[in-house]
Design a protein around this motif. Structure first.
Motif, PDB file in Angstrom:
ATOM      1  N   ALA A 345      13.154  38.523 -11.650  1.00 40.26           N
ATOM      2  CA  ALA A 345      13.198  39.553 -10.971  1.00 40.26           C
ATOM      3  C   ALA A 345      12.525  40.663 -11.931  1.00 40.26           C
ATOM      4  N   LEU A 346      12.070  40.335 -13.123  1.00 37.20           N
ATOM      5  CA  LEU A 346      11.329  41.453 -13.763  1.00 37.20           C
ATOM      6  C   LEU A 346       9.983  41.998 -13.175  1.00 37.20           C
ATOM      7  N   ARG A 347       9.423  40.806 -12.519  1.00 32.09           N
ATOM      8  CA  ARG A 347       8.103  40.799 -12.005  1.00 32.09           C
ATOM      9  C   ARG A 347       7.898  41.737 -10.541  1.00 32.09           C
ATOM     10  N   VAL A 348       9.242  41.522  -9.951  1.00 31.94           N
ATOM     11  CA  VAL A 348       9.169  42.421  -8.531  1.00 31.94           C
ATOM     12  C   VAL A 348      10.118  43.504  -8.625  1.00 31.94           C
ATOM     13  N   HIS A 349      10.842  43.791  -9.651  1.00 34.75           N
ATOM     14  CA  HIS A 349      11.782  45.008  -9.513  1.00 34.75           C
ATOM     15  C   HIS A 349      10.855  46.146 -10.072  1.00 34.75           C
ATOM     16  N   PRO A 350      11.303  47.478  -9.578  1.00 34.89           N
ATOM     17  CA  PRO A 350      10.627  48.394 -10.110  1.00 34.89           C
ATOM     18  C   PRO A 350      10.634  48.443 -11.651  1.00 34.89           C
ATOM     19  N   ARG A 351       9.558  48.945 -12.327  1.00 38.40           N
ATOM     20  CA  ARG A 351       9.387  49.012 -13.867  1.00 38.40           C
ATOM     21  C   ARG A 351      10.583  49.838 -14.585  1.00 38.40           C
ATOM     22  N   SER A 352      10.842  50.858 -14.000  1.00 35.57           N
ATOM     23  CA  SER A 352      12.221  51.495 -14.356  1.00 35.57           C
ATOM     24  C   SER A 352      13.321  50.758 -14.553  1.00 35.57           C
ATOM     25  N   SER A 353      13.622  50.137 -13.618  1.00 35.25           N
ATOM     26  CA  SER A 353      14.924  49.174 -13.415  1.00 35.25           C
ATOM     27  C   SER A 353      14.748  48.099 -14.720  1.00 35.25           C
ATOM     28  N   SER A 354      13.591  47.565 -14.675  1.00 34.61           N
ATOM     29  CA  SER A 354      13.297  46.648 -15.570  1.00 34.61           C
ATOM     30  C   SER A 354      13.626  47.038 -17.148  1.00 34.61           C
ATOM     31  N   ILE A 355      13.137  48.232 -17.290  1.00 37.31           N
ATOM     32  CA  ILE A 355      13.229  48.944 -18.571  1.00 37.31           C
ATOM     33  C   ILE A 355      14.746  49.236 -18.842  1.00 37.31           C
ATOM     34  N   VAL A 356      15.316  49.802 -17.936  1.00 33.35           N
ATOM     35  CA  VAL A 356      16.737  49.948 -18.123  1.00 33.35           C
ATOM     36  C   VAL A 356      17.594  48.723 -18.302  1.00 33.35           C
ATOM     37  N   MET A 357      17.241  47.646 -17.788  1.00 33.63           N
ATOM     38  CA  MET A 357      18.120  46.395 -18.219  1.00 33.63           C
ATOM     39  C   MET A 357      17.665  45.683 -19.435  1.00 33.63           C
ATOM     40  N   ILE A 358      16.272  45.760 -19.950  1.00 35.05           N
ATOM     41  CA  ILE A 358      15.978  45.410 -21.012  1.00 35.05           C
ATOM     42  C   ILE A 358      16.253  46.293 -22.276  1.00 35.05           C
ATOM     43  N   ALA A 359      16.524  47.530 -22.192  1.00 31.43           N
ATOM     44  CA  ALA A 359      17.025  48.209 -23.004  1.00 31.43           C
ATOM     45  C   ALA A 359      18.620  48.059 -23.322  1.00 31.43           C
ATOM     46  N   THR A 360      19.118  48.120 -22.083  1.00 31.77           N
ATOM     47  CA  THR A 360      20.536  47.994 -22.580  1.00 31.77           C
ATOM     48  C   THR A 360      21.027  46.447 -23.333  1.00 31.77           C
ATOM     49  N   VAL A 361      20.213  45.669 -22.789  1.00 30.39           N
ATOM     50  CA  VAL A 361      20.034  44.354 -23.585  1.00 30.39           C
ATOM     51  C   VAL A 361      20.116  44.325 -25.262  1.00 30.39           C
ATOM     52  N   VAL A 362      18.822  45.096 -25.427  1.00 29.83           N
ATOM     53  CA  VAL A 362      18.405  45.206 -26.757  1.00 29.83           C
ATOM     54  C   VAL A 362      19.145  45.888 -27.423  1.00 29.83           C
ATOM     55  N   THR A 363      19.672  46.984 -27.103  1.00 29.78           N
ATOM     56  CA  THR A 363      20.834  48.103 -27.593  1.00 29.78           C
ATOM     57  C   THR A 363      22.065  47.253 -28.207  1.00 29.78           C
ATOM     58  N   VAL A 364      22.479  46.730 -27.116  1.00 32.45           N
ATOM     59  CA  VAL A 364      23.877  45.852 -27.264  1.00 32.45           C
ATOM     60  C   VAL A 364      23.865  44.803 -28.193  1.00 32.45           C
ATOM     61  N   VAL A 365      22.746  44.002 -28.281  1.00 32.08           N
ATOM     62  CA  VAL A 365      22.514  42.961 -29.081  1.00 32.08           C
ATOM     63  C   VAL A 365      22.239  43.498 -30.633  1.00 32.08           C
ATOM     64  N   TYR A 366      21.656  44.556 -30.744  1.00 30.57           N
ATOM     65  CA  TYR A 366      21.182  45.122 -32.040  1.00 30.57           C
ATOM     66  C   TYR A 366      22.371  45.727 -32.720  1.00 30.57           C
ATOM     67  N   THR A 367      23.117  46.346 -31.912  1.00 30.72           N
ATOM     68  CA  THR A 367      24.265  47.278 -32.544  1.00 30.72           C
ATOM     69  C   THR A 367      25.429  46.456 -32.337  1.00 30.72           C
ATOM     70  N   HIS A 368      25.587  45.455 -31.442  1.00 32.03           N
ATOM     71  CA  HIS A 368      26.722  44.760 -31.386  1.00 32.03           C
ATOM     72  C   HIS A 368      28.129  45.676 -30.671  1.00 32.03           C
ATOM     73  N   ASN A 369      27.490  46.816 -30.033  1.00 35.28           N
ATOM     74  CA  ASN A 369      28.380  47.666 -29.475  1.00 35.28           C
ATOM     75  C   ASN A 369      28.244  47.931 -28.016  1.00 35.28           C
ATOM     76  N   LEU A 370      28.934  47.432 -27.284  1.00 35.45           N
ATOM     77  CA  LEU A 370      28.716  47.354 -25.778  1.00 35.45           C
ATOM     78  C   LEU A 370      28.662  49.014 -25.114  1.00 35.45           C
ATOM     79  N   ALA A 371      29.515  49.975 -25.723  1.00 35.36           N
ATOM     80  CA  ALA A 371      29.543  51.124 -25.296  1.00 35.36           C
ATOM     81  C   ALA A 371      28.028  51.881 -25.679  1.00 35.36           C
ATOM     82  N   ILE A 372      27.507  51.744 -26.783  1.00 36.19           N
ATOM     83  CA  ILE A 372      26.077  52.333 -27.021  1.00 36.19           C
ATOM     84  C   ILE A 372      25.084  51.507 -26.082  1.00 36.19           C
ATOM     85  N   GLY A 373      25.080  50.702 -25.866  1.00 32.40           N
ATOM     86  CA  GLY A 373      24.187  49.723 -25.042  1.00 32.40           C
ATOM     87  C   GLY A 373      24.190  50.315 -23.521  1.00 32.40           C
TER      88      GLY A 373
END
Length: 498
Positions: A345-373
């Motif tokens: 869906a990254l190819r067809v979804h709006p860029r803003s939606s994809s950025i939000v999804m990826i940023a959430t993943v990266v932040t959670v994995v990096y911090t190991h904190n679901l709340a921050i992500g």
């Protein structure tokens, strides 16, 4: 309020499926509860008692049947500093207070704020959790870890084969349960040397007892534990409500968010009085439960009850369960949790939606904190949404035939994101006798837009124009009447002070 008949159905509408699923979940809870205890810096029994207590109590008080709650990593990591600096008794007190805060959140109906978490954030949360679940299994697959050999990989592969192939023969028995039974039997009969549940830590051999945390009942104590309790309450509810949404989608049913907040609070408050640490819903175990056939409250109750029986009455037997069996189950959960369609869906979804999804993943994995992500995802969603809405704002103007009256027509949403466009569209150098600002096709939302309207009116009046605002809807008129100052003495000076 749920009816008695519906509540009874949630308990006894799926007895066989709930019992079998609860048994699988109970086995999977053991190594995780021990691991989370180690994370928090306390004995394994603290996490095991907590998982038993929370799972059983949430079965009665929760708002989402079929969802599993227990001790979790998300809450355990928040308690590390408190345990290190003040000890176990303060952890128990903080758990009780966190539960009370969650009950308060439920009574205030704060669970309804989950509607403002976008689908992109939800998808990012799920994908990040899947990655964290898989990463949590890596120590059991690390060749440098004592007891991990080629046999470990072979057993994990065999476990995965059973998990995915056994359902082709029959779905009468959950394949994760079959995996545990088969691999445990093989390891015991063949005498293979692999890591087992017993290697994770000593299991308790007595039932939990009621106790009151031994701490000074002073304001200083409250100030010490309150920040930890507040963090645990927020993170616990956030993860629980996110998991609740996921289980709602998996089962095509609706549940009560506010009741879930209250249920989580009751479970945590009671758990603190039996020597357990705080917990919340577990997405991994909840998915295991649902995929194993669990749908009702009986599954969570069974998981908690069987867990206590296993660790107290059958501890020696449970200790012999090979870790590769549980690793295989958690890898299955990780694979099943990850939203693979989101990659396409990254190819067809709006860029803003994809950025939000990826940023959430990266932040959670990096911090190991679901709340921050999730917080990062929600903030980005809000920024992108505001940007989109501001682009829908339009303003046009017409000049009367005699050149004495200019009419500005506003269309769209006037808020902090569009006030700059509004101000730039007004020609203050022009000096007509009268200016009409038509907002019949617009809506005024916030104090920023009211202040922008104030400033435009005052500047036009300073240039000698008679200004009139027309077409204001009731909601906008109420806001402007309350906040606007353009008709008050010294208005320009007041605005310039801001």
């Amino acid at each position: 309020m749920i009816s008695l008949s519906d509540y009874r159905q949630q308990w006894f509408g799926n007895i066989r499926g709930d019992l079998l699923a609860g048994l699988v979940v109970a086995l999977a809870l053991i190594p995780e509860a021990i691991a989370f205890s180690i994370i928090a810096g306390v004995d394994p029994k603290v996490g095991l008692y907590a998982s038993f207590s929370i799972a059983v109590l949430i079965a009665f008080t929760g708002g989402r049947p079929g969802m599993i709650s227990a001790a979790t990593a998300a809450t355990a990591v928040l308690m590390v500093t408190l345990v290190r600096d003040y000890g176990l008794e303060y952890l128990l007190a903080a758990t009780v207070l966190a539960g009370l805060l969650q009950i308060g959140a439920g009574l205030l109906r704060l669970g309804q704020f989950m509607r403002y978490v976008s689908k992109s954030v939800m998808t990012g949360f799920v994908n990040a959790l899947a990655i964290l679940i898989f990463m949590a299994q890596l120590p059991e697959l690390n060749p440098s870890t004592e007891g991990v050999t080629w046999l470990t990989y072979a057993l994990v592969a065999a476990g995965l084969a059973i998990i995915y192939l056994f359902p082709r023969l029959t779905t009468a028995v959950p394949s994760p349960l079959v995996t545990i039974i088969v691999l445990t039997t093989l390891v015991v009969v063949m005498g293979w040397e692999v890591r087992t549940v017993g290697d994770m830590g000593a299991l308790p051999d007595t039932l939990p007892v009621f106790l009151i945390p031994q701490i000074p009942l002073t304001l200083e104590t409250l100030l010490i534990i309150f920040p930890y309790s507040a963090a645990v309450a927020v993170v616990g509810l956030l993860e629980s409500l996110m998991t609740q949404n996921i289980v709602d989608d998996l089962t095509d049913t609706k549940s009560n968010r506010d009741q879930e907040c209250i249920g989580q609070g009751i479970a945590n408050t009671a758990t603190g009085f039996i020597g357990g640490m705080a917990g919340c819903a577990m997405i991994g175990q909840s998915i295991i439960n649902v995929k194993s056939g669990g749908r009702g409250r009986l599954s969570a109750f069974t998981a908690g009850t069987v867990l206590l029986i296993l660790i107290v009455g059958l501890g020696d037997l449970v200790a012999r369960i090979p870790m590769p069996a549980l690793v295989a189950i958690m890898i299955m959960v990780s694979i099943g949790t990850f939203s693979w369609s989101s990659i396409k869906a990254l190819r067809v979804h709006p860029r803003s939606s994809s950025i939000v999804m990826i940023a959430t993943v990266v932040t959670v994995v990096y911090t190991h904190n679901l709340a921050i992500g999730v917080l990062v995802g929600v903030l980005l969603s809000g920024i992108f949404f505001a940007g989109k809405i501001s682009q829908l704002f339009r303003i046009s103007s017409t000049l009367s035939a005699d050149g004495r009256e200019r009419t500005y027509v506003l269309e769209g949403q006037l808020f902090y994101g569009s006030t700059e466009d509004f101000a730039e569209a007004i020609d203050f150098r022009e000096a007509p006798d009268r200016v009409v600002i038509d907002v019949s096709r617009a809506h005024i939302w916030d104090i920023s837009s009211v202040q922008a309207l104030d400033m435009v009116i005052l500047k036009l009046r300073r240039e000698g124009a008679d200004v009139e605002v027309v077409g204001m809807n009731k909601a906008s008129e109420t806001l402007v009447d309350k906040l606007a100052i353009h008709d008050k003495p010294g208005a320009m000076d007041t605005l310039m002070e801001h």
